[in-house]
Design a protein around this motif. Structure first.
Motif, mmCIF file in Angstrom:
data_model
loop_
_atom_site.group_PDB
_atom_site.id
_atom_site.type_symbol
_atom_site.label_atom_id
_atom_site.label_comp_id
_atom_site.label_asym_id
_atom_site.label_seq_id
_atom_site.Cartn_x
_atom_site.Cartn_y
_atom_site.Cartn_z
ATOM 1 N N VAL A 151 27.360 41.283 44.834
ATOM 2 C CA VAL A 151 26.591 41.582 43.628
ATOM 3 C C VAL A 151 26.613 40.323 42.764
ATOM 4 C CG1 VAL A 151 27.074 44.056 43.681
ATOM 5 C CG2 VAL A 151 28.638 42.532 42.479
ATOM 6 N N ALA A 152 25.720 40.251 41.802
ATOM 7 C CA ALA A 152 25.630 39.067 40.953
ATOM 8 C C ALA A 152 26.902 38.887 40.129
ATOM 9 C CB ALA A 152 24.421 39.183 40.025
ATOM 10 N N ASN A 153 27.285 37.635 39.951
ATOM 11 C CA ASN A 153 28.482 37.377 39.146
ATOM 12 C C ASN A 153 28.174 37.335 37.653
ATOM 13 O OD1 ASN A 153 27.167 34.932 38.978
ATOM 14 N ND2 ASN A 153 28.806 33.710 39.881
ATOM 15 N N ALA A 154 26.907 37.607 37.308
ATOM 16 C CA ALA A 154 26.516 37.771 35.907
ATOM 17 C C ALA A 154 26.391 39.263 35.621
ATOM 18 C CB ALA A 154 25.196 37.068 35.651
ATOM 19 N N THR A 155 26.662 39.654 34.404
ATOM 20 C CA THR A 155 26.602 41.076 34.056
ATOM 21 C C THR A 155 25.298 41.421 33.342
ATOM 22 O OG1 THR A 155 27.758 40.656 31.972
ATOM 23 C CG2 THR A 155 29.100 41.271 33.882
ATOM 24 N N SER A 156 24.863 42.649 33.546
ATOM 25 C CA SER A 156 23.678 43.167 32.871
ATOM 26 C C SER A 156 23.802 44.678 32.803
ATOM 27 C CB SER A 156 22.411 42.777 33.636
ATOM 28 O OG SER A 156 22.273 43.569 34.812
ATOM 29 N N GLN A 157 22.793 45.331 32.281
ATOM 30 C CA GLN A 157 22.817 46.786 32.190
ATOM 31 C C GLN A 157 22.788 47.442 33.568
ATOM 32 O OE1 GLN A 157 19.034 48.584 30.799
ATOM 33 N NE2 GLN A 157 18.156 46.518 30.846
ATOM 34 N N TYR A 158 22.475 46.652 34.609
ATOM 35 C CA TYR A 158 22.377 47.197 35.965
ATOM 36 C C TYR A 158 23.626 46.922 36.804
ATOM 37 C CZ TYR A 158 17.513 47.240 34.483
ATOM 38 O OH TYR A 158 16.356 47.451 33.776
ATOM 39 N N SER A 159 24.586 46.230 36.261
ATOM 40 C CA SER A 159 25.766 45.818 37.030
ATOM 41 C C SER A 159 26.560 47.002 37.577
ATOM 42 C CB SER A 159 26.675 44.938 36.168
ATOM 43 O OG SER A 159 26.016 43.750 35.800
#
Length: 211
Positions: free
Chosen positions: A123-131
């Protein structure tokens, strides 16, 4: 000229998708399955010349066939339907343009260590509302593949792959590494048509649970 033709082909695909998008039910979940590599980009090359681009395309096509047989099929699109090279940026643009609810990128692994084996989900190592949703699906995928196939689980990991980085703020996105083509046992497994069907079924079941 080749670059122009590729751009035109992608625009035509995008326009077709947009027409279909306008005809779909608004509440239906839209899933983009990114079929890794393609064309001159073979991806990993394993034992006996098995190519990553061919393995993931075969699995993706099986997912489509299984999905079409469902009473209520999911709304699934592929980033490529044949052996063509699609730019990474075009893959993510497709997901963004179609307002995808989920982006799943299919790949196979490779290592200089012939004993390296197992499933990895990124998964992406950046966070968002979809993490949170992305992490939930990632753990579901690695658990299902580990339980049903007996493949070693190398865990859920964080990375800055372009397809994850460019979709992280638009929808949950995961990148799935379906075993090592450099490992004799896993390469043999990933060379079998029956295995494509099994993997496709497991991935589709997780997508249905996500829905």
């Amino acid at each position: 000229m080749k670059k122009v033709l590729k751009s035109v082909s992608f625009v035509i695909l995008l326009l077709k998708m947009c027409v279909i998008f306008g005809q779909e039910i608004a509440t239906q979940k839209r899933i983009i399955i990114d079929v890794g590599h393609g064309g001159k980009d073979s991806g990993a090359i394993g034992i006996k010349g098995i190519q990553e681009k061919d393995v993931v395309l075969s699995i993706a096509n099986e997912i489509l066939k299984l999905n079409n047989d469902l009473d209520e099929p999911l709304d699934i699109y592929l980033t490529r339907y044949k052996d063509t090279l699609i730019l990474l940026s075009d893959r993510t643009k497709l997901a963004i343009t179609l307002n995808a609810d989920l982006f799943v990128s299919l790949h196979c692994n490779h290592s200089n260590n012939p004993n390296a084996r197992g499933i990895e989900v990124y998964v992406a190592n950046a966070t968002s509302q979809y993490s949170k949703d992305a992490s939930w699906l990632a753990f579901q995928l690695q658990a299902a593949l580990n339980k049903e196939l007996g493949f070693e689980s190398r865990g859920v990991k964080f990375a800055s792959f372009q397809v994850l980085r460019e979709t992280v703020n638009y929808c949950p996105s995961v990148l799935l590494e379906l075993g090592f083509l450099s490992n004799k046992d896993e390469s043999n497994y990933l060379s079998n048509q029956d295995s494509f069907l099994t993997l496709a079924l497991l991935v589709l079941e997780c997508l249905i649970k996500y829905k």
